[in-house]
Design a protein around this motif. Structure first.
Motif, mmCIF file in Angstrom:
data_model
loop_
_atom_site.group_PDB
_atom_site.id
_atom_site.type_symbol
_atom_site.label_atom_id
_atom_site.label_comp_id
_atom_site.label_asym_id
_atom_site.label_seq_id
_atom_site.Cartn_x
_atom_site.Cartn_y
_atom_site.Cartn_z
ATOM 1 N N PRO A 92 19.112 10.404 35.739
ATOM 2 C CA PRO A 92 19.419 10.644 37.293
ATOM 3 C C PRO A 92 20.933 10.640 37.566
ATOM 4 N N ALA A 93 21.488 11.440 38.559
ATOM 5 C CA ALA A 93 22.645 12.030 38.685
ATOM 6 C C ALA A 93 23.240 10.565 39.567
ATOM 7 N N GLY A 94 24.456 10.314 39.161
ATOM 8 C CA GLY A 94 25.317 9.432 39.997
ATOM 9 C C GLY A 94 26.408 10.012 40.621
ATOM 10 N N ARG A 95 27.107 9.473 41.499
ATOM 11 C CA ARG A 95 28.269 9.879 42.287
ATOM 12 C C ARG A 95 29.222 10.604 41.670
ATOM 13 N N VAL A 129 28.294 14.452 41.078
ATOM 14 C CA VAL A 129 28.065 15.531 42.357
ATOM 15 C C VAL A 129 28.780 16.745 42.126
ATOM 16 N N GLU A 142 24.773 13.933 48.205
ATOM 17 C CA GLU A 142 24.879 12.576 48.001
ATOM 18 C C GLU A 142 23.645 12.199 49.283
ATOM 19 N N TYR A 190 19.774 13.662 47.914
ATOM 20 C CA TYR A 190 19.330 13.175 46.772
ATOM 21 C C TYR A 190 19.852 11.591 46.441
ATOM 22 N N LEU A 191 21.011 11.329 46.692
ATOM 23 C CA LEU A 191 21.171 9.922 46.045
ATOM 24 C C LEU A 191 21.035 8.809 46.948
ATOM 25 N N ASP A 192 20.909 9.182 48.310
ATOM 26 C CA ASP A 192 20.943 7.925 49.185
ATOM 27 C C ASP A 192 19.335 7.815 49.869
ATOM 28 N N LEU A 235 15.535 12.714 44.420
ATOM 29 C CA LEU A 235 16.024 12.194 42.982
ATOM 30 C C LEU A 235 16.748 13.581 42.516
#
Length: 187
Positions: free
Chosen positions: A13-16, A19, A50, A53-55, A60
């Protein structure tokens, strides 16, 4: 399925911190492979990675990393083919909220043919299967891109061939697909 790419790739999974690299893969794909560049009406998620997908726990973004660089992406969003000009019947069949849409399945050309796209899609489908509220997995692709049609036909069922409608304009051969939810009896 459980495909795994050849080493030395890491799929996660991508993290900040991922990005900017993920955004570069996506934008490069729009300009180099698709030839039409960034289209705000279609690609807002690329600018808003962000929040898109991340928040959101039901969304995902997966990345494949090689030598510290993001070289491939795949996204899952809770959205069906609602944005125009997709046919209304598709938007009704795959409503936002209960439909997981696969998006941004992109691999840098020099990293293709290593199983990355299939691995990313497998991980995305597993995420959808364990996320409450999803009833289906939908995607659309431009089959004019080399390898796209064969790839998706190997793992998904065509639900609508929009090449005759020209829904995205000249040079964009859109075909809509559904992937059975992992663990379902639908083949």
């Amino acid at each position: 399925m459980n495909h795994r790419p050849h080493t030395p790739y890491t799929v996660r999974p991508a993290g900040r911190a991922d990005v900017d690299g993920a955004r570069r893969v996506m934008l490069d794909t729009f300009y180099r492979d698709f030839g039409y560049g960034y289209v705000p009406a279609w690609h807002r998620d690329v600018v808003e990675i962000e929040t898109t997908y991340l928040d959101d726990p039901r969304h995902l973004l997966l990345v494949a990393v090689h030598g510290g660089e993001v070289v491939a992406t795949t996204g899952v969003r809770s959205a069906g083919p609602a944005h125009p000009p997709h046919p209304r019947r598709l938007a009704e069949r795959y409503p936002s909220g209960t439909t997981a849409q696969l998006v941004r399945v992109y691999v840098r050309p020099e990293h293709r043919r290593h199983g990355l796209a299939r691995t990313l899609v497998d991980h995305a489908c597993a995420f959808v299967a364990r996320t409450p509220g999803y009833d289906s997995i939908y995607l659309h692709t431009n089959v004019d891109i080399e390898g796209a049609e064969a790839f998706w036909r190997s793992m998904a069922k065509e639900i609508f061939d929009a090449r005759t409608t020209g829904e995205h304009g000249p040079g964009v051969g859109t075909v809509h697909f559904e992937i059975p939810l992992p663990g379902s009896d639908v083949a």
